[in-house]
Write an enzyme that holds these catalytic residues in place. Structure first.
Site, short mmCIF file in Angstrom:
data_model
loop_
_atom_site.label_atom_id
_atom_site.label_comp_id
_atom_site.label_asym_id
_atom_site.label_seq_id
_atom_site.Cartn_x
_atom_site.Cartn_y
_atom_site.Cartn_z
CB SER A 31 81.58 163.01 37.65
OG SER A 31 80.95 163.23 38.88
CE1 TYR A 83 85.86 161.29 40.31
CE2 TYR A 83 83.89 162.51 40.96
CZ TYR A 83 84.48 161.47 40.26
OH TYR A 83 83.71 160.63 39.50
P1 NAD Z 1 85.39 152.04 40.57
O1 NAD Z 1 86.39 152.61 41.52
O2 NAD Z 1 84.57 150.88 41.04
O3 NAD Z 1 86.06 151.65 39.21
C1 NAD Z 1 87.21 152.29 38.69
C2 NAD Z 1 88.23 151.21 38.35
O4 NAD Z 1 89.36 151.86 37.79
C3 NAD Z 1 88.72 150.44 39.58
O5 NAD Z 1 88.56 149.05 39.41
C4 NAD Z 1 90.20 150.81 39.70
O6 NAD Z 1 91.01 149.73 40.15
C5 NAD Z 1 90.52 151.24 38.27
N1 NAD Z 1 91.62 152.21 38.21
C6 NAD Z 1 91.77 153.34 38.96
N2 NAD Z 1 92.92 153.96 38.63
C7 NAD Z 1 93.48 153.21 37.63
C8 NAD Z 1 94.68 153.32 36.89
N3 NAD Z 1 95.54 154.33 37.10
N4 NAD Z 1 94.95 152.37 35.95
C9 NAD Z 1 94.10 151.33 35.74
N5 NAD Z 1 92.97 151.16 36.43
C10 NAD Z 1 92.66 152.10 37.36
O7 NAD Z 1 84.44 153.25 40.17
P2 NAD Z 1 83.06 153.26 39.34
O8 NAD Z 1 81.99 153.67 40.27
O9 NAD Z 1 82.94 152.01 38.56
O10 NAD Z 1 83.34 154.48 38.37
C11 NAD Z 1 83.69 154.31 37.00
C12 NAD Z 1 83.90 155.68 36.40
O11 NAD Z 1 82.70 156.45 36.51
C13 NAD Z 1 84.98 156.51 37.08
O12 NAD Z 1 85.61 157.29 36.11
C14 NAD Z 1 84.19 157.41 38.03
O13 NAD Z 1 84.89 158.58 38.32
C15 NAD Z 1 82.96 157.67 37.20
N6 NAD Z 1 81.77 158.03 37.98
C16 NAD Z 1 81.19 157.12 38.80
C17 NAD Z 1 80.05 157.48 39.51
C18 NAD Z 1 79.34 156.52 40.42
O14 NAD Z 1 78.34 156.93 41.04
N7 NAD Z 1 79.78 155.26 40.55
C19 NAD Z 1 79.51 158.78 39.37
C20 NAD Z 1 80.14 159.68 38.52
C21 NAD Z 1 81.26 159.29 37.81
#
Ligand code: NAD
Length: 332
Positions: free
Chosen positions: A127, A152
Site C-alpha cells: 500500500s 495498517y
Molecule cells: P476489500 O476489503 O474490498 O477486499 C479484501 C477482501 O479480503 C475482502 O473481500 C475480505 O472479505 C477478504 N478478507 C479479509 N480478511 C480475510 C481473511 N482473513 N481470509 C480471507 N479473506 C479475507 O479491499 P480492496 O480494496 O479490494 O483491497 C485489496 C488489497 O489491496 C488489500 O490487501 C488492501 O489492503 C490493498 N490496498 C487497497 C487499496 C485501495 O485503495 N483499495 C490501497 C492500498 C492497498
C-alpha cells in the site's frame, strides 16, 4: 495456467479475477466474505464471477493455517495474486487485532503455501500507506519507509519484509504492489468516493477531512488491473546469482496514477457529475491519515511499458454511472 486470487469477493480481487477469467484463465478464488462492509456487495461480485465455468471458489479464512495448507496442496497454483487483507487505515485504530490476524498470520500462510508448492510468482498487495508522512514527492520505491502512520501501514510494510525474507531464503519470485487509493465501479463502501456519493445523494453531511487539503493519487481500477496483469506473466529474477548470496527475486512497485488531486477538487468533480452540491462539514486530519500521496511510476513503466492513465473526471463519472445503476432509486 492455474492462478490463485485471494480476496476475490473484494473490490480489487473481483476485478482482477474477472479480467483473468475473461482471458480464459482458470482462477481459484479464496475469501472469507467478512462483514467489514456490506456482504451483499461481496455476494453480488462473486455471483458475477460464478458465471464463468473456470472459476472455483473457496470460502475460507487465510488465517486458518490447516485450511490454507490443504488448499495450496490441492490447487498447486502456478501464480498467486494475494489481495485478501483487512484494509482501511482508520479501522486499524479501532480493531487492531483484525490486522495482525489477516495481514500478518494470514500472509505467512500464503508465503508457506508458495514455498511448499513452488509457486512461480507471488504478487501481493502492499500500500502507498507504507510511505507514511514522506515529504519527498513523488514517492519512489527507493525512499526510506520506516515511519508508518497506522497499524495498517505497519502490517503492509511487514508483508514486504516477510516476502523479501521468503524470497531470500527459498528463492520465491515475489512482487509487492503499492496501490494508491484505488477507485471505480464495485468500489469499497468505506472509501471516500463511495461515502461522498451516498451522502450527497441522500442530502447528508459530507465529512471533508483535513479541511479538503488532503492530496491523493487516486488510481482507477482498470489501470490497477492492467498493471497486475502485465506483471503477472513476468517474474523478478535473482540478481548476481541465486539466493542466499545473490539478491533475492523480490521487488516492490508503485501502482499509482502520478496525478495527485486535492480532496476539494475531487469533491467538485463529483458534485458536477451528480449535479448536486455537497453539504460540506470540514474536519481536521484524522489520526493515521497522511496528508499527501503521489506515486512515481517510472519503475512500473520500466518493468511493464505501462503507466496508469485514466483521468479522474473519467473515473469518477464511471463510478457514479455504476453506483446509480447498481442502487437504482434506493441510493443505499
Ligand atoms: P476489500 O476489503 O474490498 O477486499 C479484501 C477482501 O479480503 C475482502 O473481500 C475480505 O472479505 C477478504 N478478507 C479479509 N480478511 C480475510 C481473511 N482473513 N481470509 C480471507 N479473506 C479475507 O479491499 P480492496 O480494496 O479490494 O483491497 C485489496 C488489497 O489491496 C488489500 O490487501 C488492501 O489492503 C490493498 N490496498 C487497497 C487499496 C485501495 O485503495 N483499495 C490501497 C492500498 C492497498
Amino acid at each position: 495456467m492455474s492462478i490463485l486470487v485471494t480476496g476475490t469477493a473484494g473490490f480489487i480481487g473481483f476485478h482482477v479475477a474477472k479480467r483473468l477469467l475473461e482471458g480464459g484463465e482458470v482462477v481459484w478464488g479464496v475469501d472469507n466474505c467478512n462483514d467489514y462492509y456490506d456482504p451483499r456487495l461481496k455476494a453480488k461480485r462473486l455471483e458475477m464471477l460464478h458465471a464463468f465455468e473456470q472459476f472455483h471458489f473457496y470460502k475460507a479464512d487465510i488465517a486458518d493455517q490447516t485450511t490454507m495448507d490443504g488448499l495450496f496442496r490441492k490447487i498447486r497454483p502456478e501464480r498467486v495474486i494475494h489481495l485478501a487483507a483487512q484494509a482501511g487505515v482508520r479501522y486499524s485504530l479501532e480493531n487492531p487485532h483484525a490486522y495482525t490476524t489477516s495481514n500478518i498470520a494470514g500472509f505467512l500462510h500464503i508465503l508457506e503455501g508458495c514455498r511448499q508448492t513452488g509457486v512461480k510468482h507471488l504478487l501481493y498487495a502492499s500500500s502507498s500507506s507504507v510511505y507514511g508522512g514522506n515529504k519527498k514527492l513523488p514517492f519512489c520505491e527507493t525512499d526510506p519507509v520506516d515511519e508508518p502512520n497506522s497499524l495498517y501501514a505497519a502490517t503492509k510494510k511487514a508483508n514486504e519484509l516477510m516476502a523479501y525474507t521468503y524470497s531470500h531464503l527459498y528463492g520465491i519470485p515475489a512482487t509487492g504492489l503499492r496501490f494508491f487509493t484505488v477507485y471505480g465501479p464495485w468500489g469499497r463502501p468505506d472509501m471516500a468516493l463511495y461515502t461522498f456519493t451516498r451522502a450527497i445523494l441522500a442530502g447528508e453531511p459530507v465529512r471533508v477531512f483535513n479541511h479538503g487539503k488532503m492530496i491523493r493519487d487516486f488510481t482507477y481500477i482498470d489501470d490497477v488491473v492492467e498493471g497486475i496483469h502485465r506483471l503477472m506473466g513476468r517474474q523478478p529474477e535473482p540478481q548476481d546469482g541465486k539466493p542466499p548470496h545473490g539478491k533475492p527475486p523480490h521487488q516492490v512497485l508503485n501502482i499509482g496514477n502520478h496525478q495527485p488531486v486535492e480532496l476539494l477538487q475531487f469533491l467538485a468533480i463529483l458534485e458536477q457529475k451528480l449535479n448536486k452540491p455537497a453539504n460540506r462539514h470540514y474536519m481536521p486530519i484524522q489520526p493515521g491519515d497522511v496528508p499527501a500521496t503521489f506515486a512515481s511510476v517510472d519503475a512500473l513503466y520500466a518493468e511493464t511499458g505501462f503507466r496508469p492513465q485514466t483521468p479522474i473526471e473519467v473515473g469518477i463519472s464511471r463510478f457514479v454511472d455504476w453506483y446509480l445503476h447498481y442502487y437504482g432509486d434506493a441510493h443505499a
